[in-house]
Design a protein around this motif. Structure first.
Motif, PDB file in Angstrom:
ATOM      1  N   GLY A  81      15.982 -18.949 -12.216  1.00  0.00           N
ATOM      2  CA  GLY A  81      16.081 -18.455 -10.855  1.00  0.00           C
ATOM      3  C   GLY A  81      14.907 -18.879  -9.996  1.00  0.00           C
ATOM      4  N   PRO A  82      14.961 -18.567  -8.688  1.00  0.00           N
ATOM      5  CA  PRO A  82      13.888 -18.962  -7.779  1.00  0.00           C
ATOM      6  C   PRO A  82      12.599 -18.177  -8.003  1.00  0.00           C
ATOM      7  CG  PRO A  82      15.519 -17.613  -6.642  1.00  0.00           C
ATOM      8  CD  PRO A  82      16.079 -17.914  -7.996  1.00  0.00           C
ATOM      9  N   GLU A  83      12.704 -16.926  -8.423  1.00  0.00           N
ATOM     10  CA  GLU A  83      11.526 -16.107  -8.658  1.00  0.00           C
ATOM     11  C   GLU A  83      11.052 -16.288 -10.097  1.00  0.00           C
ATOM     12  OE1 GLU A  83      12.689 -12.182  -7.622  1.00  0.00           O
ATOM     13  OE2 GLU A  83      12.728 -12.573  -5.472  1.00  0.00           O
ATOM     14  N   SER A  84       9.744 -16.229 -10.292  1.00  0.00           N
ATOM     15  CA  SER A  84       9.201 -16.519 -11.608  1.00  0.00           C
ATOM     16  C   SER A  84       7.948 -15.702 -11.863  1.00  0.00           C
ATOM     17  CB  SER A  84       8.878 -18.015 -11.723  1.00  0.00           C
ATOM     18  OG  SER A  84       8.138 -18.296 -12.897  1.00  0.00           O
ATOM     19  N   ALA A  85       7.703 -15.407 -13.139  1.00  0.00           N
ATOM     20  CA  ALA A  85       6.507 -14.671 -13.538  1.00  0.00           C
ATOM     21  C   ALA A  85       5.245 -15.489 -13.332  1.00  0.00           C
ATOM     22  CB  ALA A  85       6.615 -14.258 -15.007  1.00  0.00           C
ATOM     23  N   THR A  86       5.370 -16.782 -13.092  1.00  0.00           N
ATOM     24  CA  THR A  86       4.188 -17.614 -12.895  1.00  0.00           C
ATOM     25  C   THR A  86       3.438 -17.261 -11.616  1.00  0.00           C
ATOM     26  OG1 THR A  86       5.569 -19.310 -11.825  1.00  0.00           O
ATOM     27  CG2 THR A  86       5.130 -19.560 -14.182  1.00  0.00           C
ATOM     28  N   ALA A  87       4.030 -16.445 -10.762  1.00  0.00           N
ATOM     29  CA  ALA A  87       3.329 -15.996  -9.553  1.00  0.00           C
ATOM     30  C   ALA A  87       2.254 -14.965  -9.870  1.00  0.00           C
ATOM     31  CB  ALA A  87       4.337 -15.409  -8.557  1.00  0.00           C
ATOM     32  N   PHE A  88       2.264 -14.414 -11.085  1.00  0.00           N
ATOM     33  CA  PHE A  88       1.354 -13.327 -11.446  1.00  0.00           C
ATOM     34  C   PHE A  88       0.240 -13.838 -12.354  1.00  0.00           C
ATOM     35  CE2 PHE A  88       5.422 -11.590 -10.336  1.00  0.00           C
ATOM     36  CZ  PHE A  88       5.093 -10.504  -9.528  1.00  0.00           C
ATOM     37  N   PHE A  89      -0.987 -13.504 -11.986  1.00  0.00           N
ATOM     38  CA  PHE A  89      -2.148 -14.000 -12.731  1.00  0.00           C
ATOM     39  C   PHE A  89      -2.270 -13.280 -14.075  1.00  0.00           C
ATOM     40  CE2 PHE A  89      -2.690 -16.274  -9.024  1.00  0.00           C
ATOM     41  CZ  PHE A  89      -3.853 -17.021  -8.997  1.00  0.00           C
ATOM     42  N   PRO A  90      -2.918 -13.894 -15.067  1.00  0.00           N
ATOM     43  CA  PRO A  90      -2.733 -13.484 -16.463  1.00  0.00           C
ATOM     44  C   PRO A  90      -3.649 -12.399 -17.021  1.00  0.00           C
ATOM     45  CG  PRO A  90      -3.999 -15.508 -16.393  1.00  0.00           C
ATOM     46  CD  PRO A  90      -3.643 -15.184 -14.956  1.00  0.00           C
ATOM     47  N   LEU A  91      -4.794 -12.115 -16.413  1.00  0.00           N
ATOM     48  CA  LEU A  91      -5.766 -11.284 -17.118  1.00  0.00           C
ATOM     49  C   LEU A  91      -5.232  -9.886 -17.430  1.00  0.00           C
ATOM     50  CD1 LEU A  91      -8.544 -11.110 -18.365  1.00  0.00           C
ATOM     51  CD2 LEU A  91      -9.423 -10.305 -16.156  1.00  0.00           C
ATOM     52  N   TYR A  92      -4.609  -9.243 -16.443  1.00  0.00           N
ATOM     53  CA  TYR A  92      -4.116  -7.878 -16.683  1.00  0.00           C
ATOM     54  C   TYR A  92      -3.040  -7.829 -17.764  1.00  0.00           C
ATOM     55  CZ  TYR A  92      -2.106  -3.261 -15.858  1.00  0.00           C
ATOM     56  OH  TYR A  92      -1.633  -1.981 -16.025  1.00  0.00           O
ATOM     57  N   PRO A  93      -1.973  -8.628 -17.680  1.00  0.00           N
ATOM     58  CA  PRO A  93      -0.961  -8.555 -18.749  1.00  0.00           C
ATOM     59  C   PRO A  93      -1.501  -8.997 -20.104  1.00  0.00           C
ATOM     60  CG  PRO A  93      -0.485 -10.373 -17.257  1.00  0.00           C
ATOM     61  CD  PRO A  93      -1.548  -9.537 -16.601  1.00  0.00           C
ATOM     62  N   TYR A  94      -2.417  -9.961 -20.130  1.00  0.00           N
ATOM     63  CA  TYR A  94      -3.000 -10.388 -21.407  1.00  0.00           C
ATOM     64  C   TYR A  94      -3.849  -9.281 -22.018  1.00  0.00           C
ATOM     65  CZ  TYR A  94      -1.607 -15.322 -20.959  1.00  0.00           C
ATOM     66  OH  TYR A  94      -0.891 -16.491 -20.889  1.00  0.00           O
ATOM     67  N   THR A 199      -7.358 -12.608 -12.276  1.00  0.00           N
ATOM     68  CA  THR A 199      -6.616 -11.381 -12.012  1.00  0.00           C
ATOM     69  C   THR A 199      -5.811 -11.461 -10.728  1.00  0.00           C
ATOM     70  OG1 THR A 199      -8.395 -10.155 -13.104  1.00  0.00           O
ATOM     71  CG2 THR A 199      -6.825  -8.868 -11.811  1.00  0.00           C
ATOM     72  N   ARG A 200      -6.427 -11.992  -9.691  1.00  0.00           N
ATOM     73  CA  ARG A 200      -5.759 -12.144  -8.395  1.00  0.00           C
ATOM     74  C   ARG A 200      -6.182 -13.459  -7.763  1.00  0.00           C
ATOM     75  NH1 ARG A 200      -4.297  -7.267  -5.861  1.00  0.00           N
ATOM     76  NH2 ARG A 200      -3.687  -8.582  -4.096  1.00  0.00           N
ATOM     77  N   ALA A 201      -5.329 -14.032  -6.937  1.00  0.00           N
ATOM     78  CA  ALA A 201      -5.612 -15.331  -6.319  1.00  0.00           C
ATOM     79  C   ALA A 201      -6.860 -15.282  -5.452  1.00  0.00           C
ATOM     80  CB  ALA A 201      -4.412 -15.778  -5.491  1.00  0.00           C
ATOM     81  N   THR A 202      -7.099 -14.158  -4.776  1.00  0.00           N
ATOM     82  CA  THR A 202      -8.253 -14.062  -3.885  1.00  0.00           C
ATOM     83  C   THR A 202      -9.573 -13.941  -4.644  1.00  0.00           C
ATOM     84  OG1 THR A 202      -7.738 -11.698  -3.703  1.00  0.00           O
ATOM     85  CG2 THR A 202      -7.034 -13.117  -1.888  1.00  0.00           C
ATOM     86  N   GLY A 203      -9.513 -13.782  -5.963  1.00  0.00           N
ATOM     87  CA  GLY A 203     -10.738 -13.658  -6.741  1.00  0.00           C
ATOM     88  C   GLY A 203     -11.646 -14.857  -6.600  1.00  0.00           C
TER      89      GLY A 203
END
Length: 378
Positions: A81-94, A199-203
């Motif tokens: 699909g068009p939406e993907s988990a790759t939009a979310f940065f990894p530190l928190y889920p990891y 964690t976030r893109a603005t980091g």
């Protein structure tokens, strides 16, 4: 261990930080529990009404929680699909996933959600401790530091600090980076910035405000020239995420392309206010809180240019990167310089202080009630 004991035994921790933290979290839990007990139309009928049978745990998982769960379960994948988990940065889920597996991977997803909620709340409590210390370091005023903690606890969208979201971790890392910089601990600055960028893109944009702090110290011969490299550690964090995406999905820029599926596009900040992307539930709140955060961030000049810069990055950065007002109430809740400025502005004005607490906590309770019924308030 010694530093942990000193924090726990400090009077501010026991008399102010913990009571404010517990009171606000218990208030949210009560509102969420009672709101969930009453039938109400779902904000999005296409979403599952529950992620797990445990209502008290389930109410902290909504919207983006599903993407974090997918990352923990399956890792990053190129979805059809068009939406993907790759939009979310990894530190928190990891981090949550690692702790979950250390526990032996008990029942899914109740235990996993519980681990995430615990991680979020521990990070938020730690962030409050550092926020209190940073404010006291900048002002020498314990009462002002107490107010900052309270305002963060009752902020209109502070529910995300206890939810299965990354905001509490990001707040901890950004406040920690500033506190370490003010103390001249540039090695710790590098660690915090690198992790914030994962964690976030603005980091990665932490480099700009932290350079202001370094420059001020360098002029006083309190910092070395090489210390200026510490804020650049955010680039390493971002590159680490890009490497993960390249190895897994074959596209190091997948996080940017995935953002477009949610209507994100780069634009001038003012264009976001005329974007057709409108959240009917809290559109006005997004506008109001964004403008208020910008104004308070400018008022943070009394703490130094670094605080003005970071407040504006938190408020204006998402407008530029997204091109719309979607989720702005959540994005600006981590703009801690705005809360510092608010604390300074209400000093000696008890009625204004009371009005801020009553109004903000009232909106927070409403947002929690809507959140548990899947209204898009974040």
């Amino acid at each position: 261990m010694k530093s942990v004991k000193s924090v726990v035994s400090s009077s501010s921790f026991l008399k102010t930080i913990v009571p404010y933290f517990l009171a606000s979290r218990l208030m949210l839990a009560f509102v969420g529990w009672t709101a969930r007990a009453f039938a109400a139309p779902a904000g999005n009928p296409n979403l599952p009404t529950r992620l797990t049978w445990a209502r008290f745990i389930d109410m902290w998982g909504r919207w983006d929680t599903g993407w974090y769960l997918q990352i923990i379960r399956d890792g990053y994948t190129a979805t059809a699909g068009p939406e993907s988990a790759t939009a979310f940065f990894p530190l928190y889920p990891y981090l949550v996933g690692a702790l979950y597996r250390l526990l032996g991977s008990p029942e899914w997803p109740v235990a996993l959600l519980a681990v995430g909620v615990v991680v979020s709340n521990v990070c938020f409590l730690a962030a409050l401790v550092l926020m209190h210390r940073l404010m006291r370091l900048k002002t020498g005023d314990t009462a002002a530091a107490d107010r900052v903690v309270l305002y963060l606890c009752v902020a209109p969208l502070s529910l995300v600090f206890s939810a299965f979201y990354s905001e509490s971790l990001f707040l901890l890392l950004t406040v920690g980076a500033f506190y370490a910089a003010e103390r001249g601990r540039w090695g710790w600055v590098a660690v915090a910035v690198a992790l914030a960028a994962m964690t976030r893109a603005t980091g990665v944009l932490l480099a700009l405000p932290l350079w202001f702090i370094w420059w001020r110290q360098w002029l006083r011969d309190a910092a070395r020239g090489r210390d200026a490299l510490a804020p650049l550690a955010g680039i390493l964090g971002l590159l680490a995420f890009m490497l993960i995406l390249w190895r897994v999905v074959g596209d190091p820029l997948a996080f940017m392309r995935a953002g477009a599926a949610w209507g994100s596009r780069t634009a001038w900040p003012w264009q976001a206010f005329t974007s057709p992307f409108i959240q009917t539930t809290i559109h006005s709140l997004n506008i109001g809180l964004t403008l208020l955060t910008i104004a308070l961030s400018l008022a943070a000049w009394r703490f130094g240019l670094a605080y003005v810069a970071w407040g504006l990055v938190c408020a204006v950065g998402p407008l530029v990167l997204k091109g719309n007002l979607g989720s702005m109430s959540r994005y600006v809740v981590v703009a801690f310089p705005a809360f510092m400025a608010l604390s300074a502005l209400v000093a000696g004005r008890p009625r204004l202080h009371d009005a801020v607490v009553v109004a903000s906590s009232g909106v927070l309770r409403l947002m929690m009630a809507l959140w548990v019924h899947h209204y898009f308030v974040v």
